[in-house]
Scaffold this active site. Structure first.
Site, mmCIF file in Angstrom:
data_model
loop_
_atom_site.group_PDB
_atom_site.id
_atom_site.type_symbol
_atom_site.label_atom_id
_atom_site.label_comp_id
_atom_site.label_asym_id
_atom_site.label_seq_id
_atom_site.Cartn_x
_atom_site.Cartn_y
_atom_site.Cartn_z
ATOM 1 N N GLU A 190 -5.767 -3.380 -1.373
ATOM 2 C CA GLU A 190 -6.308 -4.558 -0.697
ATOM 3 C C GLU A 190 -7.338 -5.311 -1.543
ATOM 4 O OE1 GLU A 190 -5.713 -1.666 0.559
ATOM 5 O OE2 GLU A 190 -4.909 -1.788 2.594
ATOM 6 N N LYS A 212 -14.138 18.031 10.805
ATOM 7 C CA LYS A 212 -15.150 18.098 11.849
ATOM 8 C C LYS A 212 -15.111 19.486 12.482
ATOM 9 C CE LYS A 212 -17.621 15.111 14.906
ATOM 10 N NZ LYS A 212 -17.659 13.789 15.539
ATOM 11 N N THR A 261 0.847 -1.194 0.000
ATOM 12 C CA THR A 261 0.000 0.000 0.000
ATOM 13 C C THR A 261 0.879 1.239 0.000
ATOM 14 O OG1 THR A 261 -0.006 0.065 2.399
ATOM 15 C CG2 THR A 261 -1.782 -1.151 1.355
ATOM 16 N N TRP A 293 -19.871 17.514 10.367
ATOM 17 C CA TRP A 293 -18.936 17.086 9.325
ATOM 18 C C TRP A 293 -19.016 17.989 8.097
ATOM 19 C CZ3 TRP A 293 -15.178 13.949 10.479
ATOM 20 C CH2 TRP A 293 -15.354 12.977 11.474
#
Lengths: 537, 537
Positions: free
Chosen positions: B324, B434, B178, B439
């Site tokens: 993944e 936030k 990754t 949000w």
């Protein structure tokens, strides 16, 4: 990577989750249309699975169906394997002897049957000692006959909390018996994996190209070679599915094509011959609302069929496969994939007349005496195949001679492959004509005879001959009103064939007899005409 | 059914047999073009496999590559797994520390490297104690540097009789780490089965639609997420493949698109932004010779990109996936699959701006606190996935918290699914802002800012704030010659957002810094601007 088995359970889960609102249309025998969603189909498939387990189905046990193409049959396609059972589709056109043999050989204890086919069961039932449970689907709408379990009530009597078994992808999901052109019918078990992978191939651009945008008309009987795979590929991709029930005559199919904007179908050449005959007679300017692709197989279509359908904007492709390969495993495709459709129309369209290129889960070779022959379009030998959806045995029958030492299935068909990868099936070994030591290919004569005006159908068979061993004889069906001049027909052929290749006789028949799976009954014809040319043996 | 494993060996066998004459085009760094056939690629892949075994490769052992997109890398894609090895593609844009960590963690003993990247290896080599064999591919054409094994000579020194090992479909074929946006890079092993099944999905009509008629331009680096799968799907289907080497600037790509009639490509949004910028500037009436489809992913493209490319006849689709999940596992597709393209253009095209529908080998859900949320397009939660090409572990690293108790991968992305099945990735959890307990979604601000004239690129980040916790700050790159009026920009935004959602600052940068895999370097930016708003912690 996760252990994520490729099973019909996964397809059932997926179609419910992703395409739950998509329609499955069924036409009943009375012409009325029923509409379900894939959510209905998946849920009723689950109910069926639970009910079968409750009724004592053992893992790997066969559940027979005698059903037309309709939603309840589709539910059985998903539900029987979900119960850990094996869907055993029965062809109701087989002889009663063959049906009895097959059901007893498979050990069928449970049968799902349409009410409209019940008389067939009743004629057989005394010879089916193993059969315990018969569930009748009220397809006619007339109500379930007295004394039988009604399908819809039966599957509703389930314990909804009953857990379904874990299924491994190599577990058997369905069972089909060969038409039995030679010897007794032989059973072939299909694994979940084989059926799922076959569906993936059909959904490929270079396969049938089944996709979410398609409306698929399921003409191939679902009792025959998994309906050539279309029910599963429609479920995989969320394509809308139209199931015509017993009415597959030209007018009925045209009605469905128009009403639902059908884009894809598959079926034997006879179905599409009848369709194009009807169009030419009644609606010469007809065009499908959306692009319509048709896959045909089971027999070689006459070459003229491609152009005749193309005039109505219908794209015909050939596929080839057999019971032993789950369903179609080669599909015709242009040799130059970059050429536009209009360019293709002007070009050599040889590829259309061949049986196509192998799907990417099978390997095809032409071999003779254990040696692979070159892909030159000329070298003919036995077609041998191996792959994900090719069987390595028959169900409860030991026939090792059907496989080569290195593990390929011997199909018994004779063919070539050309440099573009096109498979051409010349003939089954047993159908070739050996005259004076030389091979004559019936199909080539048939194509030439079908080009002659006034001929509607044609089959060329081998007839025993004292001097030459075998000689070709042509059996033809004339178009209505045609007055066939056989001498003129032979002159027409003389321009295309050597003299020794011409048929010794041309016989006009009212129709060509066919087997239960719709193929020309060549063995029967060979028996009927064995003494036509005066052979003494 | 036969035991017929779905492996890259099968693909190698098949491409050689069915598509042996099809071209693979490579562009060298000097611009010269090399042409090979799939037959060459498959045969040289086999040679590489034999040579690796001869050189002592052990089953399951990693072989590293530091290579651009070219034919020899493609050969390694097939050849390393054919030897029973694991192809470990390395991203040469990673930091030297990350590369050293990854190579040592993977235990790479052998490295295949381009001559043009050799200086990178030389800078690292003292920190790679396990590395034993370095084979240099003469990609520049300048000849192999002194002291190294030359790739082409090396693979020719094989015992052609050496048998290759049997490969099971669950064996590992490749390994990718990754990008490491959080913590150390983590390795993901891909099985043969996962890569083959992914290729099948790409070849589906409802996937990328890769087919034999395609010419595929492989822009996604082959060291990155298996080049998003296109090398394998091109091999599966026999599509022509064009590999651009290091030149992926707009002009170079356009040259290849024109010279080879490219029909399909994939790459991060930046590549296509540059392409459309170049087209708009230089060739406003340009059209591709054949229909051109592009899949983009890795980051959400600005919404305007779809219409800008469509004006040039280029169809842009979004995909989504992660290391993944082998590569792209969702792909955008019209909600009404029956609608014609022209009808679609007039309709609500929301589906284009979402990340698409799951491929049929994966299952996607939105969940919060172990509970699946409804597919209503509004309920946001963590995106969780499972499937054939989803990993169940990291290579030699124990991180069980990345999977749910019922076996789904926790992606760490926040998203929704709508009633049509479209996945929408809102943001990585860590990238959401936030502010005062509410949000703010950076992507929505970014899209609105990119609509404003004179803005070429934009990223909105969270910056710590003493009173509100976090506040949004917009970082923009101006188009050349634009003179940005930030007050006017804020007025433009005020019409679309609540006041508390507007950025506290707009900063113009010469460019937006990116990570080695081409994503915006958000963590770095958050660090850089941590004190911009005067936060004291």
């Amino acid at each position: 990577m996760m252990d994520f088995p490729l099973t019909l359970n996964w397809l059932r889960h997926r179609v419910q989750r992703e395409f739950g609102a998509t329609e499955v249309v069924t036409r009943r025998p009375d012409g009325r249309v029923l509409t379900h969603t894939y959510r209905d189909i998946a849920l009723r498939g689950t109910l069926l699975a639970q009910r079968l387990i409750q009724a004592g189905l053992r893992p790997g046990e066969r559940v027979a169906t005698l059903m037309w193409n309709h939603h309840a049959h589709l539910e059985a396609y998903l539900g029987v394997p979900a119960a850990g059972g094996v869907l055993h589709t029965l062809n109701h056109r087989l002889s009663q002897d063959d049906l009895v043999y097959i059901m007893n050989h498979a050990g069928d204890r449970m049968l799902l049957i349409d009410d409209t086919l019940l008389s067939l069961y009743e004629a057989l039932k005394d010879r089916l000692p193993m059969l315990e449970q018969v569930v009748v689907f009220n397809f006619s709408g007339a109500g379930c006959p007295e004394g039988y379990a009604d399908h819809d009530s039966w599957i509703s009597q389930t314990d909804a909390a009953l857990a379904l078994p874990e299924i491994a992808e190599n577990d058997a999901a369905s069972l089909c018996y060969t038409g039995g052109s030679t010897g007794r019918p032989k059973g072939v078990l299909y694994s979940h994996r084989a059926l799922v992978m076959h569906a993936f191939c059909q959904a490929m651009v270079d396969g049938y190209g089944v996709g979410r945008a398609d409306t698929v008309l399921g003409v191939v009987p679902m009792f025959h070679g998994n309906g050539w795979g279309l029910p599963f590929s429609a479920i995989l991709t969320g394509a809308r599915l139209v199931l015509p029930g017993p009415r597959v005559d030209a007018d009925s199919l045209l009605e469905l094509i128009e009403a639902y904007g059908v884009t894809l179908s598959a079926g034997v050449p006879t179905v599409w011959l009848k369709l194009v005959n009807a169009l030419e007679k009644k609606s010469p300017s007809w065009r499908p609302a959306r692009r319509l692709r048709i896959v045909t197989g089971g027999a070689a279509p006459p070459e003229s069929l491609f152009a005749r359908l193309a005039r109505f904007g219908i794209d015909l492709r050939q596929g080839w496969g057999m019971t032993e390969t789950a369903s179609v495993i080669t599909l015709s495709a242009p040799d130059d994939p970059g050429a536009s459709e209009s360019a293709l129309a002007d070009e050599d369209r040889n590829w259309r007349y061949r049986q196509g290129k192998p799907m990417p889960i099978v390997d095809v070779r032409i071999a003779t005496d254990g040696r692979e022959l070159p892909a030159d379009g000329v070298s003919a030998g036995e077609v041998q195949v191996r792959g994900v959806c090719v069987t390595d045995s028959y169900y409860a029958q030991h026939l090792p001679e059907r496989w080569t030492d290195d593990g390929w299935l011997r199909t018994g068909d004779i063919g070539t492959r050309d440099a573009h990868g096109n498979l051409q099936i010349l003939e089954r070994t047993e159908d070739m004509i050996k005259s004076g030591g030389e091979w004559i290919i019936p199909q080539e004569l048939e194509n030439a005879i079908l080009d002659y005006p006034g001929i509607q159908e044609c089959t060329v068979i081998a007839v025993p001959h004292d001097k030459w061993g075998e000689r070709p004889v042509a059996l033809v069906v004339e178009a209505r009103g045609a007055a066939l001049d056989t001498a003129a027909l032979l002159r027409h052929l003389a321009g295309r064939f050597a003299k020794w290749q011409l048929p010794d006789a041309v016989l006009a028949l009212p129709e060509i007899p066919r087997t239960a799976v719709g193929k020309v009954a060549r063995r029967e014809l060979r028996r009927t005409y064995a003494h036509l040319l005066g052979a003494t043996h």
